[in-house]
Write an enzyme that holds these catalytic residues in place. Sequence first.
Site, PDB file in Angstrom:
ATOM      1  N   LYS A 203      17.740  38.663  21.028  1.00 17.51           N
ATOM      2  CA  LYS A 203      17.759  39.534  20.933  1.00 17.51           C
ATOM      3  C   LYS A 203      19.137  40.053  19.452  1.00 17.51           C
ATOM      4  CE  LYS A 203      15.739  40.777  24.429  1.00 17.51           C
ATOM      5  NZ  LYS A 203      15.372  39.690  24.637  1.00 17.51           N
TER       6      LYS A 203
HETATM    7  C1  LIG Z   1      12.553  45.068  27.249  1.00 19.83           C
HETATM    8  C2  LIG Z   1      13.546  43.357  28.144  1.00 19.83           C
HETATM    9  N1  LIG Z   1      14.033  43.688  29.088  1.00 19.83           N
HETATM   10  C3  LIG Z   1      14.690  42.812  29.675  1.00 19.83           C
HETATM   11  C4  LIG Z   1      14.726  41.704  29.228  1.00 19.83           C
HETATM   12  C5  LIG Z   1      15.827  40.416  29.493  1.00 19.83           C
HETATM   13  O1  LIG Z   1      16.485  40.191  29.316  1.00 19.83           O
HETATM   14  P1  LIG Z   1      17.144  39.034  29.938  1.00 19.83           P
HETATM   15  O2  LIG Z   1      16.513  38.008  28.812  1.00 19.83           O
HETATM   16  O3  LIG Z   1      18.407  38.836  28.849  1.00 19.83           O
HETATM   17  O4  LIG Z   1      17.552  38.433  30.931  1.00 19.83           O
HETATM   18  C6  LIG Z   1      13.599  41.413  27.869  1.00 19.83           C
HETATM   19  C7  LIG Z   1      13.950  39.713  27.020  1.00 19.83           C
HETATM   20  O5  LIG Z   1      13.074  39.831  26.325  1.00 19.83           O
HETATM   21  C8  LIG Z   1      13.144  42.217  27.352  1.00 19.83           C
HETATM   22  O6  LIG Z   1      12.430  42.213  26.518  1.00 19.83           O
END
Ligand SMILES: Cc1ncc(COP(=O)(O)O)c(C=O)c1O
Length: 430
Positions: A203
């Site tokens: 990210k």
């Molecule tokens: C749009 C979106 N929401 C939620 C997530 C989940 O994030 P995390 O990996 O921090 O759980 C991601 C992960 O890539 C995502 O792209």
Amino acid sequence: MTSGPAKRQHRQEAEPPVTTFTVPYSGISNRLGEAEARALTEVLNQDTLAMGPVSRRFEEAFADYLGAGHVQATNSCTTALFLAAQVLDLNEGDEVITTPQTFWVTPWPLQARGVRIRFADIDPDSLNIDPGAIEALITERTRSIWVVHHGGQAVDMDPVMDIARRHGLTVLEDCAHAPGATYKGRKVGTIGDIGCFSFHSLKNMTTGEGGAFVTRHADLAEKARALGTIHTWGPMAPRSSSRIGPHPRPAYYRDAHTRSAFEYDFTGGYEIGNNYRMSEIAAALGVVQLSKLDQLNARRQEIAQTLDGGLQDIPGISVQRHRPESPHIHHLYTLFYDPAEVGAPKDAFIELMQETEGIEIVLRYFPLHLLPEFRALGHQYGECPAAERTYFDHQVQLPIYTHLTDAQIIHMIEALQRSVATLQRRGARS
Ligand SMILES: Cc1ncc(COP(=O)(O)O)c(C=O)c1O
């Protein structure tokens, strides 16, 4: 000794192949430096690596940065979303409207609680939910709208908030791609009722794994604070006596749970929380990364601007429209390929870009309603035509991260020119 399939599988996971891509899809969004190393050294000398001062400092710094809302650091965006579904009390029998153009995790917490998911089609340029597609899906069971700021560009929030207000719905913003992105000058994550952020390695800013739950409502923040840290949540009243059996309340105790056992009774049911907390180690990285976030986003914007400029005259290729009210922070770089104009399907273009030009293409995202989990619930092809058409025929994402070199950026532009020209020549010959 023989090695069965399970063992081979394990070996493959332990030893990923060495990448030969000229422009790989990097596993980290930005190269960490001296400041992160110093912060890690400091935190490792602390008296605790959990529930300590650095997570609190990170939460305060992030709230300050967003300019509004209560922040609770979590160990991922996934857990922040699970917390959100619980805090908003979304349950079986409820319906939530969301986008099909997102990582599958966005609706997972709803799915896990038996909530019915309704997919609203997307705007084929921003790839964000189309506010004009939301209202037709509202029924008497609809409780919430979950939007995703796809790729780092804010959803058109005014019409979404207007629909929510008129129908008494809550709004959740999935800001996994968009820390620092704004809509009409306001930071995303502070416009709806709840915002959920990701600080995963890929990210725009990272803590390795990590996330944040943000809300502008003090009561939701209080509930989230309890449920995000293995406490319980429910209506309570002070006990008439602080004795348990023959035992008076001890004079000396530290644990909040023990204290409440002497002082309160539940007057109704209660919910059980979970450990969604961010570690001190992740928070130490977060404090430093947050201080660099605007700079990191600016570097992504600079790369995107160079790509936009380089691609503008290639036939059959177009780029996303600039929206002054929601500047794109380019967690993803999306372009659109026109199979009719080039004379070849999108797959042929991607194959050339990957196999011949060495650019690792990862498409974000397969329309969720067509995943087996949602097809099993009756969702089918044709439900979100814009999302389907865009994904299968047009959308392509190029690798983007702050440590892309100028040579890699130029290579991507030239590779696109060559790939389109090759496909056009092939088309002309056949
Ligand atoms: C749009 C979106 N929401 C939620 C997530 C989940 O994030 P995390 O990996 O921090 O759980 C991601 C992960 O890539 C995502 O792209």
